[in-house]
Enzyme design. Structure first.
Site, mmCIF file in Angstrom:
data_model
loop_
_atom_site.group_PDB
_atom_site.id
_atom_site.type_symbol
_atom_site.label_atom_id
_atom_site.label_comp_id
_atom_site.label_asym_id
_atom_site.label_seq_id
_atom_site.Cartn_x
_atom_site.Cartn_y
_atom_site.Cartn_z
ATOM 1 N N LYS A 56 -18.842 -36.936 57.228
ATOM 2 C CA LYS A 56 -20.135 -37.601 57.019
ATOM 3 C C LYS A 56 -20.208 -38.882 57.863
ATOM 4 O O LYS A 56 -21.156 -39.108 58.583
ATOM 5 C CB LYS A 56 -20.313 -37.908 55.529
ATOM 6 C CG LYS A 56 -21.583 -38.637 55.205
ATOM 7 C CD LYS A 56 -21.733 -38.842 53.708
ATOM 8 C CE LYS A 56 -22.872 -39.826 53.442
ATOM 9 N NZ LYS A 56 -23.127 -40.064 52.033
ATOM 10 N N GLU B 298 -8.147 -39.869 58.728
ATOM 11 C CA GLU B 298 -7.432 -38.581 58.692
ATOM 12 C C GLU B 298 -8.123 -37.565 59.612
ATOM 13 O O GLU B 298 -7.485 -36.863 60.397
ATOM 14 C CB GLU B 298 -7.402 -38.009 57.261
ATOM 15 C CG GLU B 298 -6.544 -38.790 56.284
ATOM 16 C CD GLU B 298 -7.295 -39.914 55.579
ATOM 17 O OE1 GLU B 298 -8.367 -40.339 56.089
ATOM 18 O OE2 GLU B 298 -6.805 -40.371 54.533
ATOM 19 N N GLY C 209 -20.575 -37.156 49.897
ATOM 20 C CA GLY C 209 -19.558 -36.260 50.456
ATOM 21 C C GLY C 209 -19.191 -35.131 49.510
ATOM 22 O O GLY C 209 -19.090 -33.964 49.902
ATOM 23 N N ARG C 210 -19.003 -35.452 48.240
ATOM 24 C CA ARG C 210 -18.573 -34.424 47.275
ATOM 25 C C ARG C 210 -19.719 -33.511 46.841
ATOM 26 O O ARG C 210 -19.521 -32.631 46.004
ATOM 27 C CB ARG C 210 -17.887 -35.083 46.080
ATOM 28 C CG ARG C 210 -18.691 -36.190 45.409
ATOM 29 C CD ARG C 210 -17.826 -37.029 44.483
ATOM 30 N NE ARG C 210 -18.523 -38.186 43.932
ATOM 31 C CZ ARG C 210 -18.611 -39.362 44.523
ATOM 32 N NH1 ARG C 210 -18.068 -39.550 45.708
ATOM 33 N NH2 ARG C 210 -19.228 -40.372 43.933
ATOM 34 N N GLU D 192 -14.040 -38.417 41.313
ATOM 35 C CA GLU D 192 -14.548 -39.440 42.237
ATOM 36 C C GLU D 192 -15.919 -39.932 41.751
ATOM 37 O O GLU D 192 -16.290 -41.079 41.986
ATOM 38 C CB GLU D 192 -14.645 -38.881 43.670
ATOM 39 C CG GLU D 192 -14.626 -39.975 44.734
ATOM 40 C CD GLU D 192 -14.532 -39.446 46.167
ATOM 41 O OE1 GLU D 192 -15.496 -38.835 46.643
ATOM 42 O OE2 GLU D 192 -13.492 -39.657 46.807
ATOM 43 N N HIS E 111 1.772 -18.886 31.926
ATOM 44 C CA HIS E 111 3.236 -18.864 31.998
ATOM 45 C C HIS E 111 3.780 -20.196 32.479
ATOM 46 O O HIS E 111 4.914 -20.271 32.956
ATOM 47 C CB HIS E 111 3.690 -17.720 32.900
ATOM 48 C CG HIS E 111 3.325 -16.386 32.323
ATOM 49 N ND1 HIS E 111 4.133 -15.712 31.434
ATOM 50 C CD2 HIS E 111 2.199 -15.630 32.450
ATOM 51 C CE1 HIS E 111 3.542 -14.593 31.064
ATOM 52 N NE2 HIS E 111 2.367 -14.523 31.661
ATOM 53 N N LYS F 157 -7.271 -47.470 51.764
ATOM 54 C CA LYS F 157 -7.554 -47.274 53.197
ATOM 55 C C LYS F 157 -7.259 -48.573 53.958
ATOM 56 O O LYS F 157 -6.628 -48.566 55.010
ATOM 57 C CB LYS F 157 -9.039 -46.945 53.406
ATOM 58 C CG LYS F 157 -9.470 -45.573 53.006
ATOM 59 C CD LYS F 157 -10.919 -45.372 53.482
ATOM 60 C CE LYS F 157 -11.601 -44.235 52.780
ATOM 61 N NZ LYS F 157 -13.030 -44.163 53.084
HETATM 62 O O1 F6P Z 1 -16.921 -36.989 55.288
HETATM 63 P P1 F6P Z 1 -16.166 -38.251 55.494
HETATM 64 O O2 F6P Z 1 -17.065 -39.399 55.846
HETATM 65 O O3 F6P Z 1 -15.085 -38.070 56.521
HETATM 66 O O4 F6P Z 1 -15.494 -38.649 54.131
HETATM 67 C C1 F6P Z 1 -14.535 -37.837 53.527
HETATM 68 C C2 F6P Z 1 -14.320 -38.197 52.090
HETATM 69 O O5 F6P Z 1 -13.903 -39.550 51.967
HETATM 70 C C3 F6P Z 1 -14.518 -40.163 50.844
HETATM 71 O O6 F6P Z 1 -15.486 -41.021 51.312
HETATM 72 C C4 F6P Z 1 -13.549 -40.952 50.029
HETATM 73 O O7 F6P Z 1 -12.496 -40.187 49.596
HETATM 74 C C5 F6P Z 1 -15.139 -38.990 50.096
HETATM 75 O O8 F6P Z 1 -16.162 -39.367 49.250
HETATM 76 C C6 F6P Z 1 -15.561 -38.122 51.210
HETATM 77 O O9 F6P Z 1 -15.851 -36.826 50.774
#
Ligand code: F6P
Length: 548
Positions: free
Chosen positions: A208, A214, A272-273, A358, A389, A513
């Site tokens: 987003k 990452e 995002g979620r 979240e 199990h 972060k």
């Molecule tokens: O889509 P982006 O901006 O890379 O963010 C990834 C994820 O990081 C967060 O902002 C924080 O974990 C989430 O809400 C989001 O889904």
């Protein structure tokens, strides 16, 4: 600051506390006194039959919970969300994932602008691109057709598409492989691409913000692999055929070197979620095709409309949300298990962890005041029967109250569905057995009647009285997946509304972060990091020593 009473001082809250203080009934007694609850406590939404009869509730409990929802104006906030009001107060944003699945002729306005045409324009662009990849018309830089799709993203930009791909595997194009890379541990990317031919591989960079460390790190490594790896294509121009982006941030996408024509857009009013039904679902659309994707969106929309219009007594997300509040706030339950009896739902609970935890893992209210009540539960679970199990022992005979959702289907899906029908019946026999055992248990007298020696009676006794919801549908189709996800989205909404928290921000992920960025130079260059606490400083020193 508003002058409405805080949640735990409202009469509707104290009425529930009082109701709880007098609560004594076991589910055995509740069913004996009122067998009709098996039919009465069922709500049907689309293809879902949701049975909540095995809960520690009576008609009075439900009425009190609905009064709490009315007092906290859950439906008022719901209406504000649907009409595009900025209910994400800490980020001053509208919350409009429901617009992502609205039909083409719907009107949903943000700041006076109808966003639905834009949503459908992106869906059309995705459908066109997905069609070209699926047919082989979209080729890689060397002219070879694309055979592998690798989605790079994290959080909502990974969990949604990865979960939905897994769920809808029976509907996916078998000639394509799909992989999902999220972890900044390079092993994730390495294992995803090591057996792939770069000339046949498409990377979908899903972010987003397009600033998530990452994702940008993995995407950069993927580009290096594409160009300079063992079978690297060597030519910068290859990036345009092998990388597309899903983002709200055109500037950052261009900076990364991805052609803006190959960017699929979404908007800041999509959290995002809550985003895998937006452009973030591109990998899924390539896998299942645009028609199936639309069926899924229609499933979402069906539940949106139900949540928007059904009366409180028959409103499934409202009922499920309130049941969670009943246990979390009045029985002190700390967690909520989601136990799907479908292998295809193996990533569903992990997806719900982000959606729920979240969203509702908050400890200040919408005015920024600390809350004095429990908010979101720990959500956990894995598909049955594996869990039986492993950890079901604790649910049956441990000391904790763990409300659980059981999700199952009447028919298996896929090419082998006829062959596997008997196996499916066995799976579902376990499904029904578990909710029965959890609710009704096995009394000491029943154990004794089997001739068990007195010393062995108590370990073999099951107290029962463990609450469960049973969600049953005929088959796990794209539409049913959409219905299930929307059901949980709105359940989470209901709980956040009652708790008076902002379910749509996620400030809790920020501190880690920032600190990681600060610590990184100490690991790579041995730089001094000011302000490290003694424990972390010693650990960093040990890391450097061990890594020599
Ligand atoms: O889509 P982006 O901006 O890379 O963010 C990834 C994820 O990081 C967060 O902002 C924080 O974990 C989430 O809400 C989001 O889904």
């Amino acid at each position: 600051m508003t002058d409405t009473p805080r949640l735990d001082r409202r009469p509707e809250w104290t009425a529930l506390e009082d109701h709880r203080a007098h609560w004594q009934d076991h589910l055995r007694e509740l069913f004996a006194a009122d067998p009709g609850r098996a039919e009465r406590y069922v709500v049907r939404v689309g293809d879902l039959r949701i049975d909540y009869s095995k809960h520690l509730i009576t008609d009075e409990t439900l009425a009190l919970l609905r009064e709490l929802a009315a007092a906290t104006d859950v439906f008022g906030l719901r209406d504000a969300m649907f009409r595009g009001a900025r209910i994400n107060v800490t980020e001053d944003r509208a919350v409009l994932h429901t617009a992502l699945r609205a039909p083409r002729d719907a009107v949903v306005e943000v700041d006076g602008e109808n966003v639905v045409p834009g949503v459908h324009a992106v869906l059309d662009k995705m459908a066109d691109f997905a069609g070209r990849v699926r047919s082989g018309e979209w080729t890689g830089h060397t002219g070879k057709r694309i055979r592998n799709v690798v989605n790079i993203g994290i959080g909502g930009s990974d969990l949604g598409p990865a979960m939905a791909y897994e769920v809808l595997r029976p509907f996916t194009a078998r000639e394509l492989t799909f992989r999902f890379v999220s972890n900044v541990d390079g092993a994730d990317l390495h294992e995803a691409v090591r057996d792939l031919d770069p000339a046949e591989t498409l990377f979908i960079v899903a972010s987003k913000t397009f600033t998530t460390i990452e994702t940008i790190t993995n995407a950069t490594s993927a580009r290096t692999w594409l160009l300079e790896g063992p079978h690297g294509l060597g030519d910068e121009k290859a990036v345009a055929r092998h990388f597309v982006a899903l983002s709200t941030n055109a500037g950052k996408v261009t900076d990364f070197g991805i052609d803006p024509d190959n960017m699929f857009e979404f908007w800041d009013w999509v959290g995002g979620r809550y985003s895998y039904d937006s452009a973030i679902g591109l990998s899924l659309m390539i896998a299942i095709g645009p028609e199936r994707f639309r069926e899924m969106l229609d499933g979402f929309h069906l539940v949106d409309e139900h949540f928007r219009t059904a009366p409180a007594e028959a409103n499934a997300p409202l009922i499920l949300g309130l049941l969670g509040i009943w246990y979390g706030n009045f029985f002190d339950a700390q967690s909520h298990a989601v136990l799907p009896y479908s292998h295809y739902l193996s990533k569903f609970t992990a997806y719900l962890q982000q959606l729920d935890m979240e969203s509702n893992g908050k400890s200040v209210d919408r005015d920024g005041e600390p809350v004095d009540w429990q908010t979101g539960p720990v959500v956990w679970g894995t598909p049955g029967t594996n869990g039986q199990h492993a950890y079901y022992q604790l649910i049956h005979q441990g000391t904790k109250l763990i409300p659980a959702d059981f999700i199952g289907f009447a028919r298996p899906v896929g090419e082998l569905s006829d062959v596997l029908k008997a196996q499916h019946d066995l799976l579902m026999a376990n499904f029904f057995a578990q909710t029965q055992a959890l609710a009704f248990g096995k009394t000491a007298d029943e154990v004794r009647a089997e001739g068990v020696a007195e010393a062995q009676v108590s370990p073999r006794t099951f107290q029962g009285n463990h609450p469960t919801t049973t969600i049953l549908a005929a088959e796990l189709t794209p539409s049913v997946l959409g219905q299930l996800v929307a059901l949980y989205e709105h359940k989470v909404f209901v709980q956040g509304a009652v708790w008076d928290i902002d379910s749509f921000d996620q400030w809790g992920v920020e501190l880690g972060k920032v600190l990681a960025k600060r610590i990184e130079p100490a690991l790579t260059e041995g730089a001094d990091v000011p302000g490290l606490d003694p424990s972390t400083a010693a650990l960093v020193a040990a890391y450097r020593e061990l890594g020599k």
